[in-house]
Design a protein around this motif. Structure first.
Motif, short mmCIF file in Angstrom:
data_model
loop_
_atom_site.label_atom_id
_atom_site.label_comp_id
_atom_site.label_asym_id
_atom_site.label_seq_id
_atom_site.Cartn_x
_atom_site.Cartn_y
_atom_site.Cartn_z
N SER A 172 8.90 -1.14 -4.53
CA SER A 172 8.19 -0.92 -3.27
C SER A 172 8.34 -2.16 -2.40
CB SER A 172 6.71 -0.65 -3.54
OG SER A 172 6.11 -1.74 -4.24
N ILE A 173 8.51 -1.94 -1.10
CA ILE A 173 8.65 -3.06 -0.16
C ILE A 173 7.78 -2.81 1.05
CG2 ILE A 173 10.69 -2.09 0.99
CD1 ILE A 173 11.69 -5.03 1.25
N LEU A 174 7.05 -3.83 1.46
CA LEU A 174 6.24 -3.78 2.67
C LEU A 174 6.96 -4.56 3.75
CD1 LEU A 174 3.53 -3.14 4.16
CD2 LEU A 174 2.74 -5.38 3.33
N ILE A 182 -4.13 -7.10 5.43
CA ILE A 182 -3.48 -5.79 5.30
C ILE A 182 -4.23 -4.95 4.28
CG2 ILE A 182 -1.32 -4.62 4.68
CD1 ILE A 182 0.15 -7.21 5.54
N PRO A 183 -4.65 -3.73 4.63
CA PRO A 183 -5.49 -2.92 3.75
C PRO A 183 -4.72 -2.28 2.59
CG PRO A 183 -5.04 -1.72 5.76
CD PRO A 183 -4.45 -3.09 5.95
N LEU A 184 -4.24 -3.12 1.68
CA LEU A 184 -3.60 -2.69 0.45
C LEU A 184 -4.21 -3.48 -0.71
CD1 LEU A 184 0.18 -2.53 1.48
CD2 LEU A 184 -1.33 -0.59 1.04
N PRO A 185 -4.22 -2.93 -1.92
CA PRO A 185 -4.80 -3.64 -3.07
C PRO A 185 -4.00 -4.87 -3.47
CG PRO A 185 -4.61 -1.27 -3.49
CD PRO A 185 -3.82 -1.55 -2.25
N ASP A 186 -4.64 -5.76 -4.21
CA ASP A 186 -3.97 -6.93 -4.75
C ASP A 186 -2.78 -6.50 -5.62
OD1 ASP A 186 -6.05 -8.25 -3.57
OD2 ASP A 186 -6.92 -9.02 -5.42
N GLN A 187 -1.69 -7.25 -5.53
CA GLN A 187 -0.50 -7.05 -6.36
C GLN A 187 -0.04 -5.59 -6.35
OE1 GLN A 187 -0.99 -8.77 -10.29
NE2 GLN A 187 -1.83 -10.68 -9.47
N SER A 188 0.02 -5.03 -5.15
CA SER A 188 0.34 -3.61 -5.02
C SER A 188 1.77 -3.34 -4.55
CB SER A 188 -0.63 -2.95 -4.03
OG SER A 188 -0.58 -3.59 -2.76
N VAL A 189 2.55 -4.39 -4.22
CA VAL A 189 3.93 -4.18 -3.79
C VAL A 189 4.87 -5.11 -4.56
CG1 VAL A 189 3.23 -3.44 -1.48
CG2 VAL A 189 3.78 -5.84 -1.89
N ASP A 190 6.12 -4.70 -4.64
CA ASP A 190 7.12 -5.50 -5.33
C ASP A 190 7.79 -6.51 -4.41
OD1 ASP A 190 7.06 -4.16 -7.98
OD2 ASP A 190 7.74 -2.42 -6.82
N ALA A 191 7.76 -6.26 -3.13
CA ALA A 191 8.43 -7.17 -2.19
C ALA A 191 7.79 -7.06 -0.82
CB ALA A 191 9.92 -6.84 -2.10
N VAL A 192 7.86 -8.15 -0.08
CA VAL A 192 7.46 -8.17 1.33
C VAL A 192 8.63 -8.69 2.15
CG1 VAL A 192 6.00 -9.29 3.06
CG2 VAL A 192 4.97 -8.39 0.98
N LEU A 193 8.92 -7.98 3.23
CA LEU A 193 9.94 -8.37 4.20
C LEU A 193 9.22 -8.73 5.50
CD1 LEU A 193 12.92 -8.42 5.31
CD2 LEU A 193 12.59 -5.98 5.83
N CYS A 194 9.52 -9.90 6.05
CA CYS A 194 8.88 -10.32 7.30
C CYS A 194 9.92 -11.01 8.16
CB CYS A 194 7.70 -11.25 7.00
SG CYS A 194 6.71 -11.67 8.44
N THR A 195 10.42 -10.33 9.18
CA THR A 195 11.54 -10.83 9.97
C THR A 195 11.13 -11.14 11.42
OG1 THR A 195 12.26 -8.61 10.60
CG2 THR A 195 13.15 -9.51 8.57
N GLU A 237 -1.66 -14.00 2.40
CA GLU A 237 -1.81 -12.55 2.26
C GLU A 237 -0.63 -11.94 1.50
OE1 GLU A 237 -3.83 -8.76 3.27
OE2 GLU A 237 -4.23 -10.78 2.52
N PHE A 238 0.57 -12.42 1.77
CA PHE A 238 1.73 -11.92 1.03
C PHE A 238 1.60 -12.24 -0.46
CE2 PHE A 238 4.44 -12.71 5.10
CZ PHE A 238 3.83 -11.64 5.71
N SER A 239 1.09 -13.43 -0.76
CA SER A 239 0.90 -13.81 -2.16
C SER A 239 -0.10 -12.88 -2.84
CB SER A 239 0.42 -15.26 -2.25
OG SER A 239 0.26 -15.66 -3.59
N ARG A 240 -1.12 -12.50 -2.12
CA ARG A 240 -2.11 -11.55 -2.68
C ARG A 240 -1.48 -10.20 -2.97
NH1 ARG A 240 -5.24 -7.34 -1.19
NH2 ARG A 240 -4.45 -7.30 0.95
N LEU A 241 -0.58 -9.75 -2.10
CA LEU A 241 -0.04 -8.40 -2.18
C LEU A 241 1.10 -8.25 -3.19
CD1 LEU A 241 0.07 -7.54 1.63
CD2 LEU A 241 -1.48 -6.55 -0.06
N ILE A 242 1.88 -9.30 -3.38
CA ILE A 242 3.10 -9.19 -4.20
C ILE A 242 2.78 -9.39 -5.68
CG2 ILE A 242 5.40 -10.14 -4.63
CD1 ILE A 242 5.48 -10.99 -1.69
N ARG A 243 3.33 -8.53 -6.50
CA ARG A 243 3.18 -8.64 -7.95
C ARG A 243 3.95 -9.87 -8.46
NH1 ARG A 243 4.59 -2.93 -7.42
NH2 ARG A 243 2.68 -1.69 -7.56
#
Length: 252
Positions: free
Chosen positions: A49-51, A104-117, A132-138
Motif C-alpha cells: 500500500s502507498i499513500l 492524516i486520518p489513517l491508523p498508526d502503521q497502516s501503509v507500506d510506503a508514503v510518496l510525497c513529491t 506523521e509519515f513515521s506514524r503511518l509507515i510500518r
C-alpha cells in the motif's frame, strides 16, 4: 536591413538551431525527477500500500499500478492567483483523503510506503509532516520525497519556503526512525542558472513590460552554450545549488 542587423540575425538563427538540436541545459528539471520517481516506485514490492501525500492531481498514480494506491491532499489550491507562478487550472477531484498533511486520518502503521513529491515547500512546518509519515509507515516500509533545493514563488499563498537542503533530511529523518537509503541531486549549479536564464524572457515580459532586444537574446544563447559545456564538466556543484533533492528512506 543593415549589415550589422543581418549579421546579428544570422548569428541568432545559428544559435537557435543549436538550441533546438542539442542545447538542453536547464530544461531537464521535471523530466529527470519523473524518471527517478518511476525507477524508485518500481522498487516498492508489488501489492504494498502507498499513500501519495500532497498528491495534487495524482500525477504519479500511473507509476503505482503494482501498488494499492491512496491519495491525500488539503485540496485548497485551485490554480489561480496574481502572485508568483500558477497553473491556471488545478483538479482536486481525484483525491481520496482531504486533510492536513500533518494530521492524516489513517491508523498508526497502516501503509507500506508514503510518496510525497514537490510538497515540502508548501507546508508551514515540514518536520511535522515527517513525524506523521513515521506514524503511518510500518517498520520496513519506505518513504519517497522530492522537494526543491530552491524555487521561485509558486502556488501562492501556499508557498512557505523556497526549498530544503540535504541537511534538513539528514537531521529530521533519523530523528523520526528513518534510515536514508539514497540522496539524489537533481541538476547542478550550472543547470539551475541556465533554467533561470531561460526564464528571463518570461520575467521581463511580466514584470517590466519590456521585451528583450536581439542582442540581449543572442547573449543569453551564448551564456547557455557556456553553461552546457560547464555542466558537462561538473564535479559536484550540486552541493552549492541544484533544482531539487530526492530522498529514498526506510522506516526502522
Amino acid at each position: 536591413m543593415t549589415r550589422k542587423a543581418n549579421l546579428l540575425q544570422s548569428i541568432k538563427s545559428k544559435l537557435i538551431a543549436i538550441d533546438r538540436k542539442a542545447l538542453r541545459v536547464g530544461t531537464m528539471n521535471e523530466s529527470y525527477r519523473v524518471t527517478w520517481l518511476q525507477a524508485i516506485l518500481k522498487r516498492i514490492p508489488e501489492g504494498n500500500s502507498i499513500l501519495d501525500a500532497g498528491a495534487g492531481e495524482c500525477q504519479f498514480k500511473k507509476f503505482c499500478g503494482h501498488l494499492k494506491y491512496t491519495s491525500q491532499d488539503f485540496a485548497q489550491y485551485h490554480g489561480v492567483g496574481n502572485i508568483g507562478l500558477h497553473t491556471s487550472t488545478w483538479d482536486n477531484s481525484k483525491i481520496d483523503i482531504i486533510s492536513d498533511i500533518t494530521s492524516i486520518p489513517l491508523p498508526d502503521q497502516s501503509v507500506d510506503a508514503v510518496l510525497c513529491t514537490e510538497v515540502f515547500e508548501h507546508i508551514p512546518n515540514p518536520g511535522l509532516a515527517i513525524q506523521e509519515f513515521s506514524r503511518l509507515i510500518r517498520p520496513g516500509g519506505h518513504l519517497i520525497i522530492t522537494a526543491p533545493f530552491t524555487s521561485l514563488t509558486h502556488f501562492a499563498p501556499y508557498h512557505f519556503a523556497t526549498g530544503l537542503s540535504r541537511f534538513f533530511y539528514e537531521k529530521y529523518l533519523p530523528e523520526n526512525n528513518f534510515d536514508i537509503l539514497e540522496i539524489d541531486f537533481n541538476g547542478n549549479y550550472f543547470e539551475f542558472v541556465a533554467q533561470e536564464i531561460r526564464r528571463v524572457k518570461y520575467v521581463t515580459r511580466h514584470f517590466t513590460n519590456q521585451k528583450l532586444n536581439l542582442l540581449q537574446r543572442l547573449l543569453f544563447h551564448l551564456n547557455l552554450i557556456t553553461l552546457q559545456n560547464l555542466s558537462r564538466k561538473d564535479k559536484g556543484s550540486s552541493e552549492l545549488l541544484c533544482f531539487g533533492i530526492h530522498i529514498f528512506a526506510i522506516k526502522k
